[in-house]
Design a protein around this motif. Structure first.
Motif, PDB file in Angstrom:
ATOM      1  N   HIS A   1      -2.604  -0.291   0.437  1.00 36.58           N
ATOM      2  CA  HIS A   1      -1.696   0.470  -0.423  1.00 36.58           C
ATOM      3  C   HIS A   1      -2.036   0.262  -1.897  1.00 36.58           C
ATOM      4  CE1 HIS A   1       2.085   2.111  -1.982  1.00 36.58           C
ATOM      5  NE2 HIS A   1       2.243   0.980  -2.670  1.00 36.58           N
TER       6      HIS A   1
ATOM      7  N   ALA B   1      -1.977  -3.904   5.263  1.00 37.24           N
ATOM      8  CA  ALA B   1      -1.506  -2.584   4.829  1.00 37.24           C
ATOM      9  C   ALA B   1      -1.118  -2.596   3.353  1.00 37.24           C
ATOM     10  CB  ALA B   1      -0.316  -2.150   5.687  1.00 37.24           C
TER      11      ALA B   1
ATOM     12  N   ILE C   1       0.840  -6.150   8.183  1.00 36.08           N
ATOM     13  CA  ILE C   1       1.577  -5.698   6.999  1.00 36.08           C
ATOM     14  C   ILE C   1       0.867  -6.167   5.730  1.00 36.08           C
ATOM     15  CG2 ILE C   1       3.726  -6.038   5.705  1.00 36.08           C
ATOM     16  CD1 ILE C   1       5.199  -6.009   8.404  1.00 36.08           C
TER      17      ILE C   1
ATOM     18  N   TYR D   1       5.731   0.693   5.651  1.00 33.57           N
ATOM     19  CA  TYR D   1       4.850   0.348   6.765  1.00 33.57           C
ATOM     20  C   TYR D   1       5.517   0.822   8.050  1.00 33.57           C
ATOM     21  CZ  TYR D   1       2.328  -2.412  10.259  1.00 33.57           C
ATOM     22  OH  TYR D   1       1.610  -2.813  11.367  1.00 33.57           O
TER      23      TYR D   1
END
Length: 373
Positions: A124, A120, A117, A43
């Motif tokens: 992912h 994210a 995060i 990240y």
């Protein structure tokens, strides 16, 4: 006499230098296995550790676990297997600055960044369009509140939350009672970097143990695992920076506490009332006020459930983990209801347990219709 003090000083300098650079403790076999079975994603150039397990086949359910301060995703290891029996995917991460994730310094750690995060990580994993169940604790509760705020704003690309289960944490700044060491590190100014270097296992364990309550304290080996996670990547040197979340929580109280009002998803709470940091009864009363009526005074559209584990303190998923799994599995997800449970652990603990309020007695769930999706 002067020469004697000089000799002592010359001897003390290298000893102090060696003390301040004591290598971190070795990982226990269990903690090493946890790290080996996990993965990392990047990240913004920073490595974030996470666990992702496939559980029951055929279930569409996904749960994401958000850990507390100052520990890591390893907090959840005792309930991990139990969660895989209900959910198809069980996911947890170490927030930036915690556990096996990177711990940059200097760095402005913020709840906003930690929430981003989490988003994210789900991108992912290709889960950005799936409905996610959140289970959070302590520091993770505030991250969950920020994610809930973003979800309620209907912002594109944000996490879609199906349900939220909070546990002991500083959800409300006005009822939060931080430890003395936390206050010193948070507001110590130039003294804080010195204190972070002087911190050792003895100081850490003596300061943390009381928050678990008198009957459910972790073993010394469990405390060592926590300390090893903190010391990994010199994490003890960023604790003062991480603790700024307490100030952020006060500054953004209206945003994060307000997110709990008028929710349109199931919201649950697992609470250990022997937690001195989030004390009973004022914490639970304020929580129920906001989730049941909200700041506008209107009844929530969705149901809430509360599971109180009478003997537990701050970290129930570690110390009374069987009952955390039981509470979480028995929360209603399509009805409105209340679950209040007491850990039944034999006459010996019954005799030692202080007389608790009647609302902590075991009560069967009571359900009513709801408009939850």
């Amino acid at each position: 006499m002067r020469e004697w003090w000089v000799q002592v000083g010359l001897l003390a300098v290298p000893l102090l230098a060696a003390y301040l650079h004591i290598p971190p403790p070795q990982l226990s076999p269990a903690l090493h296995s946890w790290k080996s079975s996990g993965k990392f994603f990047t990240y913004k150039g920073l490595r974030i550790f996470y666990q992702d397990s496939v559980g029951v086949v055929g279930s569409p359910e996904i749960v994401v676990l958000l850990h507390g301060f100052p520990t890591s995703s390893y907090d959840w290891y005792k309930i991990w297997e139990g969660l895989t029996l209900r959910f198809h995917r069980v996911i947890a991460l170490d927030f930036l600055g915690f556990g096996f994730s990177d711990k940059p310094r200097p760095h402005h750690y913020s709840i906003f960044e930690q929430a981003s995060i989490v988003e994210a990580l789900l991108r992912h994993l290709g889960l950005q369009n799936r409905r996610i169940n959140l289970l959070s604790h302590d520091y993770g509760d505030i991250v969950a509140q920020e994610l809930l705020y973003r979800f309620k704003q209907n912002r594109s690309g944000r996490l879609t939350i199906k349900s939220l289960c909070l546990s002991n944490g500083g959800i409300f700044p006005e009822t939060h009672r931080p430890l003395l060491l936390q206050k010193l590190l948070k507001d110590g100014g130039m003294l804080s970097p010195i204190l972070t270097r002087l911190m050792n296992f003895f100081v850490f364990s003596r300061g943390l143990t009381p928050v678990f309550g008198p009957y459910t304290r972790p073993s010394e080996s469990e405390l060592w695992d926590m300390w090893a996670g903190i010391r990994n990547n010199d994490g003890n040197l960023v604790i003062d920076s991480l603790l700024q979340y307490i100030n952020q929580r006060k500054k953004f109280r209206r945003r994060w506490v307000g997110a709990l009002a008028s929710v349109t998803i199931p919201i649950h709470f697992i609470y250990g009332p022997l937690d001195p940091v989030n004390p009973y009864p004022e914490f639970l009363e304020l929580y129920r006020l906001w989730t049941d009526r909200g700041s506008t005074g209107h009844q929530n559209e969705c149901f809430m459930s509360t599971c109180s584990l009478q003997e537990a303190g701050l970290l129930p998923m570690l110390t009374v983990f069987q009952w955390v799994v039981r509470c979480f599995h028995h929360f209603p997800y399509n009805t409105r209801g209340t679950t209040q449970a007491t850990r039944q652990s034999g006459q010996q603990l019954e005799d030692r347990r202080p007389a608790g309020p009647t609302e902590l007695r075991s009560v069967m769930p009571r359900t009513l219709p709801t408009r939850c999706p």
